[in-house]
Design an enzyme around this catalytic site. Structure first.
Site, mmCIF file in Angstrom:
data_model
loop_
_atom_site.group_PDB
_atom_site.id
_atom_site.type_symbol
_atom_site.label_atom_id
_atom_site.label_comp_id
_atom_site.label_asym_id
_atom_site.label_seq_id
_atom_site.Cartn_x
_atom_site.Cartn_y
_atom_site.Cartn_z
ATOM 1 N N CYS A 257 39.457 28.552 50.482
ATOM 2 C CA CYS A 257 38.642 27.566 49.748
ATOM 3 C C CYS A 257 37.633 26.806 50.602
ATOM 4 O O CYS A 257 36.438 26.870 50.355
ATOM 5 C CB CYS A 257 39.568 26.576 49.045
ATOM 6 S SG CYS A 257 40.627 27.380 47.832
HETATM 7 N N1 NAD Z 1 44.723 30.239 47.281
HETATM 8 C C1 NAD Z 1 44.415 29.013 46.947
HETATM 9 O O1 NAD Z 1 44.954 28.075 47.505
HETATM 10 C C2 NAD Z 1 43.428 28.723 45.836
HETATM 11 C C3 NAD Z 1 43.390 27.423 45.323
HETATM 12 C C4 NAD Z 1 42.504 27.139 44.304
HETATM 13 C C5 NAD Z 1 41.639 28.140 43.844
HETATM 14 N N2 NAD Z 1 41.688 29.382 44.384
HETATM 15 C C6 NAD Z 1 40.764 30.393 43.836
HETATM 16 O O2 NAD Z 1 41.499 31.264 42.997
HETATM 17 C C7 NAD Z 1 40.971 32.595 43.070
HETATM 18 C C8 NAD Z 1 42.061 33.567 43.473
HETATM 19 O O3 NAD Z 1 42.488 33.217 44.784
HETATM 20 P P1 NAD Z 1 43.889 33.677 45.373
HETATM 21 O O4 NAD Z 1 44.134 32.789 46.529
HETATM 22 O O5 NAD Z 1 44.898 33.776 44.300
HETATM 23 O O6 NAD Z 1 43.513 35.146 45.891
HETATM 24 P P2 NAD Z 1 44.559 36.264 46.393
HETATM 25 O O7 NAD Z 1 43.786 37.140 47.297
HETATM 26 O O8 NAD Z 1 45.812 35.638 46.870
HETATM 27 O O9 NAD Z 1 44.906 37.057 45.075
HETATM 28 C C9 NAD Z 1 43.972 37.749 44.338
HETATM 29 C C10 NAD Z 1 44.636 38.980 43.747
HETATM 30 O O10 NAD Z 1 43.697 39.589 42.890
HETATM 31 C C11 NAD Z 1 43.832 41.006 43.023
HETATM 32 N N3 NAD Z 1 42.607 41.596 42.529
HETATM 33 C C12 NAD Z 1 41.407 41.703 43.124
HETATM 34 N N4 NAD Z 1 40.527 42.251 42.283
HETATM 35 C C13 NAD Z 1 41.195 42.497 41.143
HETATM 36 C C14 NAD Z 1 40.825 43.047 39.906
HETATM 37 N N5 NAD Z 1 39.577 43.425 39.661
HETATM 38 N N6 NAD Z 1 41.763 43.172 38.951
HETATM 39 C C15 NAD Z 1 43.012 42.764 39.180
HETATM 40 N N7 NAD Z 1 43.432 42.229 40.335
HETATM 41 C C16 NAD Z 1 42.514 42.086 41.297
HETATM 42 C C17 NAD Z 1 44.128 41.215 44.478
HETATM 43 O O11 NAD Z 1 44.781 42.453 44.694
HETATM 44 C C18 NAD Z 1 45.033 40.020 44.788
HETATM 45 O O12 NAD Z 1 46.401 40.326 44.628
HETATM 46 C C19 NAD Z 1 39.802 32.516 44.032
HETATM 47 O O13 NAD Z 1 38.631 32.279 43.324
HETATM 48 C C20 NAD Z 1 40.132 31.286 44.873
HETATM 49 O O14 NAD Z 1 38.990 30.686 45.422
HETATM 50 C C21 NAD Z 1 42.571 29.689 45.358
#
Ligand code: NAD
Length: 401
Positions: A257
């Site tokens: 982030c």
């Molecule tokens: N991790 C955090 O602390 C956090 C906090 C707030 C917001 N976010 C936001 O949330 C979103 C997700 O982040 P995250 O940390 O969960 O990411 P992550 O990498 O942990 O998980 C994302 C998942 O999506 C899967 N993926 C990718 N493309 C895909 C598709 N087309 N179809 C299905 N699955 C798919 C990946 O294999 C992965 O398992 C991002 O936009 C991030 O900025 C993250």
């Protein structure tokens, strides 16, 4: 009600675990390895308990899949896929686009589609909706909403239930349905007037953190130049009961982030002719901290790191998580190697990184602490090398910022 969560990472799996208490959840992910582990009841995310997951699978409340057709009759679809930066540090919406394709090709009846992935204002209206419509084989009146995720992995005091959640739909019907959905597992819902406000608020929250971290990182350099303790000075400033919020210095910012979201804000600002100079500079100050740390270590050690064995302690981007995305350790290691140091790293919480295993916490000429996990004994770190430089403020006996 059947709910599909697209992406089973930090955000998607966490939300799946909470939603499965009330709904039948399909956890869709494009990564077969993740789905295989989840299907056998093994969680890969801190804060989501494997036994809870196994129980949800057993009772039919949760099913992990890579098969898009499994989401066809879901009434609510949540998008939780990565929104990183491209190589030239521009917003990369390709994962969202691919999630839209999965939804467009598979969803067979009108649904509520909620985006939780972080992106710039206008993404829901101008990117997600048209992309889903583009991939849908027939006209369907889906409802669209945004509810940016605020989860802080590894944190126990705030979770899905007690963290206030912003939301807004493209229509009043979407807004109402979104409220109904989250009200099952979130106590504090905050409606805003448009999806763009919710999208911008999420970016601004993380930009606020980034610029304040940059400010304190710059101040750490000033304090050192003045020969005063940055930590004592910050504690002193923090006695003011209003108008001050304490941030602490570090080797830089990491994670999905803080290093990424402000760049989304800067990009959309510049596309719309507004300046983002302060945001851009904050990002640079944080990136430059890795060089400053290595400069300090080099200066303390006779002005050369050539041939010295250096142990980088803690490569996760923050304590008590295994996440190494955008970790400051990466840049620190790069600077060290460029100066001829022989670098190893220790982080048993991370375990394996870039195909290398965590080294022993001992036997180095110098140790540099980037992240201090609670499980790592401070005395062992201090004994790992005759010279220890701490960037975390948790080892008062060490050299440090
Ligand atoms: N991790 C955090 O602390 C956090 C906090 C707030 C917001 N976010 C936001 O949330 C979103 C997700 O982040 P995250 O940390 O969960 O990411 P992550 O990498 O942990 O998980 C994302 C998942 O999506 C899967 N993926 C990718 N493309 C895909 C598709 N087309 N179809 C299905 N699955 C798919 C990946 O294999 C992965 O398992 C991002 O936009 C991030 O900025 C993250």
């Amino acid at each position: 009600m059947r709910v599909a969560i697209i992406g089973q990472g930090y955000v998607g799996l966490t939300i799946s675990a909470f939603a499965a208490e009330h709904f039948e959840v399909v956890g869709f992910d494009s990564n077969q390895k993740i789905i295989d582990r989840l299907s056998s009841g093994i969680s890969h995310i801190e804060g989501v308990d494997s036994s809870l997951l196994a129980n949800r699978i057993k009772t039919g409340r949760y099913r992990a899949t890579t098969n898009g057709s499994m989401i066809s009759d879901c009434e609510v679809i949540v998008i939780a896929v990565p929104t990183p930066l491209t190589k030239d540090r521009k917003p990369d919406l390709s994962y969202i686009e691919s999630a839209c394709k999965t939804i467009g090709l598979n969803v067979s009846k009108p649904a509520l589609i909620i985006n939780e992935s972080t992106s710039f204002p206008g993404t829901l209206r101008n990117f997600i909706k048209p992309n889903i419509e583009k991939f849908s084989s027939r006209q369907m009146e889906h409802q669209y909403a945004i509810s940016p995720e605020r989860v802080d992995p590894g944190r126990s005091d705030f979770n899905q239930k007690n963290t206030p959640r912003l939301y807004a739909g493209l229509t009043s019907e979407a807004t109402a349905k979104t409220r109904e959905f989250y009200s099952k597992f979130c106590d504090n819902l905050v409606e805003v007037s448009s999806p763009e406000v919710a999208e911008a608020a999420k970016l601004f929250e993380n930009t606020f953190r980034q610029v304040n971290i940059a400010l304190v990182n710059e101040f750490a350099q000033i304090a050192h130049a003045l020969g005063i303790s940055v930590y004592e000075t910050l504690d002193a400033a923090n006695t003011k009961p209003y108008g001050f919020m304490k941030f602490t210095p570090s080797a830089g910012v990491g994670g999905h982030c803080i290093p990424v979201d402000p760049t989304y804000l800067a990009a959309v600002a510049e596309d719309n002719g507004a300046p983002a100079t302060f945001i851009r500079r904050a990002n640079e100050v944080n990136l430059e901290m890795s060089k400053y740390v290595v400069d300090r270590v080099e200066a303390d050690n006779g002005g050369s790191l050539q041939g010295k064995s250096v142990l980088v302690v803690g490569v996760a981007y923050k304590p008590n998580v295994a996440d190494v995305r955008e970790t400051a350790a990466e840049l620190v290691i790069e600077h060290l190697r460029n100066r001829g140091a022989i670098v190893a790293w220790h982080d048993d919480v991370v375990g394996t990184w870039h195909g290398e295993k965590s080294s022993d916490l001992s036997g180095a000429d110098l140790s540099i602490v980037i992240t201090k996990h609670d499980v790592v004994d401070a005395r062992k770190i201090m004994a790992s090398a005759p010279y220890v430089f701490d960037t975390t403020g948790k080892l008062p006996q060490a050299h440090g910022l």
